[in-house]
Design an enzyme around this catalytic site. Structure first.
Site, PDB file in Angstrom:
ATOM      1  N   CYS A 258       0.829  -1.202   0.000  1.00  0.00           N
ATOM      2  CA  CYS A 258       0.000   0.000   0.000  1.00  0.00           C
ATOM      3  C   CYS A 258       0.874   1.267   0.000  1.00  0.00           C
ATOM      4  O   CYS A 258       1.533   1.564  -0.982  1.00  0.00           O
ATOM      5  CB  CYS A 258      -0.967  -0.035   1.179  1.00  0.00           C
ATOM      6  SG  CYS A 258      -2.385   1.067   0.983  1.00  0.00           S
ATOM      7  N   HIS A 352      -3.564  -5.086   0.140  1.00  0.00           N
ATOM      8  CA  HIS A 352      -3.353  -5.604   1.493  1.00  0.00           C
ATOM      9  C   HIS A 352      -3.384  -7.129   1.503  1.00  0.00           C
ATOM     10  O   HIS A 352      -4.462  -7.732   1.568  1.00  0.00           O
ATOM     11  CB  HIS A 352      -4.440  -5.074   2.433  1.00  0.00           C
ATOM     12  CG  HIS A 352      -4.317  -3.618   2.736  1.00  0.00           C
ATOM     13  ND1 HIS A 352      -3.860  -3.144   3.950  1.00  0.00           N
ATOM     14  CD2 HIS A 352      -4.577  -2.527   1.984  1.00  0.00           C
ATOM     15  CE1 HIS A 352      -3.851  -1.813   3.932  1.00  0.00           C
ATOM     16  NE2 HIS A 352      -4.287  -1.422   2.741  1.00  0.00           N
ATOM     17  N   GLU A 354      -2.558  -9.069   3.912  1.00  0.00           N
ATOM     18  CA  GLU A 354      -2.732  -9.661   5.245  1.00  0.00           C
ATOM     19  C   GLU A 354      -4.129 -10.236   5.444  1.00  0.00           C
ATOM     20  O   GLU A 354      -4.392 -10.925   6.427  1.00  0.00           O
ATOM     21  CB  GLU A 354      -2.411  -8.636   6.343  1.00  0.00           C
ATOM     22  CG  GLU A 354      -3.494  -7.630   6.636  1.00  0.00           C
ATOM     23  CD  GLU A 354      -3.649  -6.574   5.565  1.00  0.00           C
ATOM     24  OE1 GLU A 354      -4.742  -5.992   5.458  1.00  0.00           O
ATOM     25  OE2 GLU A 354      -2.673  -6.320   4.827  1.00  0.00           O
TER      26      GLU A 354
END
Length: 377
Positions: A258, A352, A354
């Protein structure tokens, strides 16, 4: 549940467009950049994502709050959004994990919101006109008065915000199981799940403040360097770019996500620019050019890297190429840096991986980082 009717509230965009609704969360007044999030789920992770600092988030999903708020899913220690806009808030949370309602949590943290808004019309307006400043108020009934305050509020372009959301002190997330590697993670607005994903892979993560220097990175014995997500204009964030350039010159393996992708681009000599309305949500299609696979990914960014899509670029640190592209609009979604012999030195993605609150398509990127660091060790 509410025991009385909510106060009336208004939302005024900087171009004068006005929406009427009811106060949701804390009563009062707030200002920020109006953006929309297309995720159907994950509102708790959105609210606690530091990348939303100084932004008023419009949820395109019409029904928000149905699973309440729990104590396991926050991505940071607090709610970061400047304001919250929903169409149809849940009256009663319905989840065994819920500890309190979303409305109560917004009130407890002083987050001003508005409900009963035609979020479809508001989103279409932002898509046509672009992200812009906005005000929400349940204390000022006159939209013309509020409009003047909106136009006097701060803009996102030129804002350096990473220091406002970063940790004040370094801390360590230990490796789970046998320790394989040590990584320095620069907190520019990091989400809690990110060091957790690295910890799962045997990485001891030293999370450093945004003010960290290359000496701080070296002091923890880092095998690799990571830059997190975060808010603000990458063009206004210079010290971290210098840190990254020093790390690249030292051949320290690098992974950024990001905001870390945007700063990687600037470290390599590329420009960045503000997108018309950005990408926000957990349903954005991205092509990984290194594998040919299409991933559904989670996004939260209003700026992008200006790099050539179809030609490599010689930099002071190696050869840079665009590795990932958004299939909706061809925005750069990832960069790779390789040595003259073709070996990967550093990479980044604009989204992202994660997976909080999902999807999980991009989890392989953490494995790619582990392979890069182990190969370079």
């Amino acid at each position: 549940m509410q025991t009385h009717a909510p106060a009336p509230a208004i939302l005024v965009l900087e171009d004068g467009r006005t929406f009427h609704g009811d106060a949701y969360g804390a009563e009062g007044e707030t200002f920020g950049e109006a953006v929309f999030n297309t995720g159907m789920t994950g509102y708790q992770e959105t609210l606690t994502d530091p990348s939303y600092h100084r932004q008023v988030v419009v949820m395109t999903a019409p029904h928000i709050g149905n699973t309440g708020v729990n104590d396991e899913d926050p991505e940071s220690s607090r709610i970061w959004v400047a304001g919250y806009v929903v169409r149809d808030p849940a009256r009663v949370p319905s989840s065994w994990r819920s500890r309190r309602s979303l409305d109560d949590e917004l009130k407890a943290q002083g987050v001003v919101g508005i409900s009963g808004v035609d979020t479809r019309a508001l989103t279409r307006h932002l898509r046509e006109r672009g992200a812009m400043r906005v005000g929400i108020s349940s204390t000022e009934p006159d939209p013309f008065v509020l409009l003047e305050r909106v136009r006097g509020s701060a803009e996102m372009s030129g804002a350096e915000l990473a220091g406002e959301v970063s940790t004040g002190e370094a801390y360590v997330v230990p490796a789970r199981g046998d320790k394989r590697l040590t990584v320095a993670a620069l907190d520019l607005g990091i989400k809690a799940m990110t060091p957790h994903r690295m910890s799962e892979r045997g990485i001891e993560v030293h999370v450093l403040p945004a003010t960290a220097t290359i000496d701080d990175v070296r002091a923890v014995g880092a095998d690799g360097l990571f830059f997190s997500n975060g808010p603000g204009d990458p063009a206004a964030t210079t010290d971290q770019v210098e840190l990254l350039q020093a790390a690249l010159a030292d051949d320290i393996p690098y992974f950024g996500i990001c905001f870390g992708n945007q700063l990687f681009g600037r470290a390599l000599g590329f420009g960045t620019y503000k997108l018309k309305y950005g990408h926000r949500g957990i349903n954005q299609p991205v092509l990984d050019r290194t594998t040919g696979k299409v991933e559904v990914t989670a996004h939260n960014h209003g700026f992008a890297v200006d790099a050539p899509l179809d030609a490599p670029t010689e930099t002071a640190y190696g050869v840079a190429t665009v590795s990932h592209v958004c299939l909706n609009d061809d925005v750069v979604e990832g960069l790779e840096l390789r040595a003259a012999d073709g070996e990967l030195k550093a990479f980044s993605v604009q989204y992202h991986p994660e997976a909080a609150a999902g999807p999980h398509d991009a989890a392989y990127l953490f494995d790619r980082f582990v392979e890069l660091v182990e190969r370079s060790a």
